[in-house]
Every structure is written in structure tokens, then in C-alpha cells.
Motif scaffolding. Structure first.
Motif, PDB file in Angstrom:
ATOM      1  N   ASP A 104      15.232  18.421  14.925  1.00 10.46           N
ATOM      2  CA  ASP A 104      14.862  18.726  16.603  1.00 10.46           C
ATOM      3  C   ASP A 104      13.991  17.449  16.920  1.00 10.46           C
ATOM      4  OD1 ASP A 104      12.430  18.551  14.941  1.00 10.46           O
ATOM      5  OD2 ASP A 104      11.834  20.686  15.397  1.00 10.46           O
ATOM      6  N   GLY A 105      14.001  16.454  16.406  1.00  8.46           N
ATOM      7  CA  GLY A 105      13.336  15.181  16.809  1.00  8.46           C
ATOM      8  C   GLY A 105      12.063  15.031  16.149  1.00  8.46           C
ATOM      9  N   GLY A 106      11.239  16.102  15.847  1.00  2.93           N
ATOM     10  CA  GLY A 106       9.887  15.928  15.014  1.00  2.93           C
ATOM     11  C   GLY A 106      10.016  15.175  13.841  1.00  2.93           C
ATOM     12  N   SER A 107      11.056  15.515  12.749  1.00  2.00           N
ATOM     13  CA  SER A 107      11.314  14.774  11.690  1.00  2.00           C
ATOM     14  C   SER A 107      12.200  13.548  11.650  1.00  2.00           C
ATOM     15  CB  SER A 107      11.786  15.619  10.656  1.00  2.00           C
ATOM     16  OG  SER A 107      13.413  16.133  11.259  1.00  2.00           O
ATOM     17  N   ALA A 108      12.471  12.996  13.099  1.00  2.00           N
ATOM     18  CA  ALA A 108      13.380  11.678  13.070  1.00  2.00           C
ATOM     19  C   ALA A 108      12.890  10.559  12.337  1.00  2.00           C
ATOM     20  CB  ALA A 108      13.680  11.542  14.583  1.00  2.00           C
ATOM     21  N   PRO A 109      11.730  10.301  12.405  1.00  2.22           N
ATOM     22  CA  PRO A 109      11.327   8.963  11.635  1.00  2.22           C
ATOM     23  C   PRO A 109      11.572   9.159  10.407  1.00  2.22           C
ATOM     24  CG  PRO A 109       9.868   9.548  13.397  1.00  2.22           C
ATOM     25  CD  PRO A 109      10.649  10.638  13.320  1.00  2.22           C
ATOM     26  N   TYR A 110      11.367  10.288   9.686  1.00  2.00           N
ATOM     27  CA  TYR A 110      11.380  10.533   8.085  1.00  2.00           C
ATOM     28  C   TYR A 110      12.977  10.571   7.729  1.00  2.00           C
ATOM     29  CZ  TYR A 110      11.917  13.012   3.819  1.00  2.00           C
ATOM     30  OH  TYR A 110      12.307  13.154   2.589  1.00  2.00           O
ATOM     31  N   ALA A 111      13.500  11.156   8.978  1.00  2.40           N
ATOM     32  CA  ALA A 111      15.141  11.515   8.555  1.00  2.40           C
ATOM     33  C   ALA A 111      15.729   9.807   8.746  1.00  2.40           C
ATOM     34  CB  ALA A 111      15.931  12.342   9.773  1.00  2.40           C
ATOM     35  N   VAL A 112      15.471   9.027   9.701  1.00  3.52           N
ATOM     36  CA  VAL A 112      15.959   7.796   9.643  1.00  3.52           C
ATOM     37  C   VAL A 112      15.482   6.910   8.325  1.00  3.52           C
ATOM     38  CG1 VAL A 112      15.800   5.414  10.673  1.00  3.52           C
ATOM     39  CG2 VAL A 112      15.884   7.662  12.124  1.00  3.52           C
ATOM     40  N   HIS A 113      14.080   6.851   7.783  1.00  2.00           N
ATOM     41  CA  HIS A 113      13.797   6.549   6.715  1.00  2.00           C
ATOM     42  C   HIS A 113      14.788   6.653   5.430  1.00  2.00           C
ATOM     43  CE1 HIS A 113      11.569   4.614   3.385  1.00  2.00           C
ATOM     44  NE2 HIS A 113      11.270   5.798   3.054  1.00  2.00           N
ATOM     45  N   THR A 114      14.971   8.148   5.547  1.00  2.00           N
ATOM     46  CA  THR A 114      15.798   8.697   4.462  1.00  2.00           C
ATOM     47  C   THR A 114      17.050   8.307   4.398  1.00  2.00           C
ATOM     48  OG1 THR A 114      14.328  10.752   4.210  1.00  2.00           O
ATOM     49  CG2 THR A 114      16.490  10.671   3.330  1.00  2.00           C
ATOM     50  N   PHE A 115      17.764   8.242   5.597  1.00  2.00           N
ATOM     51  CA  PHE A 115      19.072   7.554   5.747  1.00  2.00           C
ATOM     52  C   PHE A 115      19.270   6.180   5.404  1.00  2.00           C
ATOM     53  CE2 PHE A 115      22.344   5.994   8.615  1.00  2.00           C
ATOM     54  CZ  PHE A 115      23.462   6.732   8.188  1.00  2.00           C
ATOM     55  N   GLU A 116      18.347   5.393   5.709  1.00  3.85           N
ATOM     56  CA  GLU A 116      18.298   3.915   5.545  1.00  3.85           C
ATOM     57  C   GLU A 116      18.199   3.537   3.925  1.00  3.85           C
ATOM     58  OE1 GLU A 116      15.153   2.309   7.735  1.00  3.85           O
ATOM     59  OE2 GLU A 116      16.615   2.035   9.517  1.00  3.85           O
ATOM     60  N   ALA A 117      17.219   4.676   3.310  1.00  2.26           N
ATOM     61  CA  ALA A 117      17.004   4.503   1.642  1.00  2.26           C
ATOM     62  C   ALA A 117      18.358   5.045   1.188  1.00  2.26           C
ATOM     63  CB  ALA A 117      15.923   5.317   1.389  1.00  2.26           C
ATOM     64  N   VAL A 118      19.256   5.893   1.649  1.00  2.00           N
ATOM     65  CA  VAL A 118      20.423   6.161   0.818  1.00  2.00           C
ATOM     66  C   VAL A 118      21.396   5.454   1.109  1.00  2.00           C
ATOM     67  CG1 VAL A 118      22.223   8.017   1.019  1.00  2.00           C
ATOM     68  CG2 VAL A 118      19.744   8.850   0.909  1.00  2.00           C
ATOM     69  N   LEU A 119      21.282   4.816   2.368  1.00  2.00           N
ATOM     70  CA  LEU A 119      22.470   3.690   2.492  1.00  2.00           C
ATOM     71  C   LEU A 119      22.112   2.579   1.575  1.00  2.00           C
ATOM     72  CD1 LEU A 119      23.127   3.535   6.403  1.00  2.00           C
ATOM     73  CD2 LEU A 119      24.481   4.417   4.622  1.00  2.00           C
ATOM     74  N   ARG A 120      21.065   2.048   1.210  1.00  2.00           N
ATOM     75  CA  ARG A 120      20.421   0.846   0.651  1.00  2.00           C
ATOM     76  C   ARG A 120      21.030   1.149  -1.001  1.00  2.00           C
ATOM     77  NH1 ARG A 120      15.538   1.271   2.500  1.00  2.00           N
ATOM     78  NH2 ARG A 120      15.386   0.326   4.556  1.00  2.00           N
ATOM     79  N   ARG A 121      20.791   2.280  -1.326  1.00  2.00           N
ATOM     80  CA  ARG A 121      21.208   2.783  -2.759  1.00  2.00           C
ATOM     81  C   ARG A 121      22.599   2.804  -3.013  1.00  2.00           C
ATOM     82  NH1 ARG A 121      17.765   7.671  -3.259  1.00  2.00           N
ATOM     83  NH2 ARG A 121      19.763   8.888  -3.137  1.00  2.00           N
ATOM     84  N   GLN A 122      23.370   3.379  -1.902  1.00  2.00           N
ATOM     85  CA  GLN A 122      24.793   3.367  -1.934  1.00  2.00           C
ATOM     86  C   GLN A 122      25.707   2.098  -1.434  1.00  2.00           C
ATOM     87  OE1 GLN A 122      25.790   5.407  -3.905  1.00  2.00           O
ATOM     88  NE2 GLN A 122      23.998   6.659  -4.005  1.00  2.00           N
ATOM     89  N   ALA A 123      24.869   0.805  -1.115  1.00  2.00           N
ATOM     90  CA  ALA A 123      25.392  -0.310  -0.708  1.00  2.00           C
ATOM     91  C   ALA A 123      26.742  -0.811  -1.161  1.00  2.00           C
ATOM     92  CB  ALA A 123      24.230  -1.517  -0.558  1.00  2.00           C
ATOM     93  N   GLN A 124      26.545  -0.781  -2.742  1.00  2.00           N
ATOM     94  CA  GLN A 124      27.567  -1.385  -3.632  1.00  2.00           C
ATOM     95  C   GLN A 124      28.900  -0.624  -3.243  1.00  2.00           C
ATOM     96  OE1 GLN A 124      27.447  -4.092  -5.159  1.00  2.00           O
ATOM     97  NE2 GLN A 124      29.556  -3.965  -5.564  1.00  2.00           N
ATOM     98  N   ALA A 125      28.586   0.845  -3.360  1.00  2.00           N
ATOM     99  CA  ALA A 125      29.850   1.673  -3.152  1.00  2.00           C
ATOM    100  C   ALA A 125      30.479   1.469  -1.682  1.00  2.00           C
ATOM    101  CB  ALA A 125      29.305   3.083  -3.018  1.00  2.00           C
ATOM    102  N   PHE A 126      29.603   1.266  -0.719  1.00  2.00           N
ATOM    103  CA  PHE A 126      30.305   0.751   0.546  1.00  2.00           C
ATOM    104  C   PHE A 126      31.038  -0.582   0.677  1.00  2.00           C
ATOM    105  CE2 PHE A 126      27.400   4.027   1.762  1.00  2.00           C
ATOM    106  CZ  PHE A 126      28.381   4.894   2.539  1.00  2.00           C
ATOM    107  N   ARG A 127      30.515  -1.607  -0.211  1.00  2.00           N
ATOM    108  CA  ARG A 127      30.812  -2.919  -0.248  1.00  2.00           C
ATOM    109  C   ARG A 127      32.234  -2.947  -1.033  1.00  2.00           C
ATOM    110  NH1 ARG A 127      25.782  -4.589  -2.001  1.00  2.00           N
ATOM    111  NH2 ARG A 127      24.559  -5.113  -0.025  1.00  2.00           N
ATOM    112  N   ALA A 128      32.377  -1.823  -2.133  1.00  2.00           N
ATOM    113  CA  ALA A 128      33.670  -2.012  -2.777  1.00  2.00           C
ATOM    114  C   ALA A 128      34.702  -1.101  -2.197  1.00  2.00           C
ATOM    115  CB  ALA A 128      33.250  -1.286  -4.056  1.00  2.00           C
ATOM    116  N   LEU A 129      34.587  -0.402  -1.062  1.00  2.00           N
ATOM    117  CA  LEU A 129      35.626   0.369  -0.401  1.00  2.00           C
ATOM    118  C   LEU A 129      36.833  -0.626  -0.200  1.00  2.00           C
ATOM    119  CD1 LEU A 129      33.690   2.508   2.133  1.00  2.00           C
ATOM    120  CD2 LEU A 129      35.000   3.349  -0.106  1.00  2.00           C
ATOM    121  N   PRO A 130      36.579  -1.869   0.390  1.00  2.00           N
ATOM    122  CA  PRO A 130      38.043  -2.533   0.728  1.00  2.00           C
ATOM    123  C   PRO A 130      38.544  -3.252  -0.512  1.00  2.00           C
ATOM    124  CG  PRO A 130      35.965  -3.814   1.683  1.00  2.00           C
ATOM    125  CD  PRO A 130      35.679  -2.427   1.078  1.00  2.00           C
ATOM    126  N   HIS A 131      37.959  -2.854  -1.670  1.00  2.00           N
ATOM    127  CA  HIS A 131      38.429  -3.673  -3.022  1.00  2.00           C
ATOM    128  C   HIS A 131      39.031  -2.560  -3.939  1.00  2.00           C
ATOM    129  CE1 HIS A 131      36.703  -7.389  -1.621  1.00  2.00           C
ATOM    130  NE2 HIS A 131      35.421  -6.541  -1.437  1.00  2.00           N
TER     131      HIS A 131
END
Length: 107
Positions: free
Chosen positions: A30-57
């Protein structure tokens, strides 16, 4: 799903399920938890960065693996969390189609 929570039934899809849950949580917030949600999203993306880099390979098609999957209709296959199971013909056909979409062609 908490980003620090460890799944006891981790499989190949667990990281992607986690990412989907975080994205869904962010989009439905609802917008109240947006900063936490963005932080969580960024943290998950950082943890999974290698999987995303491997997609074209993606590795090339593997005839041995393809035959093993095809035998799953008659002989069954052993799945890590389910044990021995027989696969449906529709599942095998779809798996081969998806595999073909994401496999490199051998020249």
C-alpha cells in the motif's frame, strides 16, 4: 518471504520463487512498506546476480539428458524431493520445447 529465511526444501526454482514473492509483495504493497520492499527487492537481486548474468550463456542441447527425460514417461525418473516418479507425456513434451527455447544450437 523474509530475505534471511532459509528454505528447507531448496530446489532449482527456490531463488526464482523468492524473487517472484518479493516482486509480488512490492507491487501489492500500500506504499507504507515501499522502502522496505525496495530494499528487499534490491537485496534479492544482488544475491541472484550470478543467475541473471548466466542467462545468456545457456549450455547447448544435451541429447543424453533429452533421452533421459523421454524415458521418464515409461521408466520414470528420480526427483530430489519426490523420489521415483513417472512423467506425463505432456510434461515431457513441454520440457523439451522449453529446453529448446533456452538452449544454444550446436553448429
Amino acid at each position: 518471504m523474509d530475505i534471511n529465511e532459509v528454505s528447507t526444501t531448496e530446489d532449482l526454482w527456490t531463488p526464482y520463487k523468492e524473487l517472484a514473492a518479493v516482486v509480488d509483495s512490492y507491487l501489492s504493497s500500500d506504499g507504507g512498506s515501499a522502502p522496505y520492499a525496495v530494499h528487499t527487492f534490491e537485496a534479492v537481486l544482488r544475491r541472484q546476480a550470478q543467475a541473471f548474468r548466466a542467462l545468456p550463456h545457456n549450455p547447448p542441447k544435451n541429447p543424453t539428458s533429452r533421452e533421459e527425460i523421454k524415458r521418464g514417461v515409461t521408466e520414470g525418473v528420480t526427483l530430489p524431493s519426490l523420489g521415483e516418479t513417472v512423467l506425463s507425456e505432456e510434461l515431457v513434451d513441454e520440457a523439451i520445447i522449453i529446453s529448446g527455447l533456452y538452449s544454444k544450437k550446436i553448429h
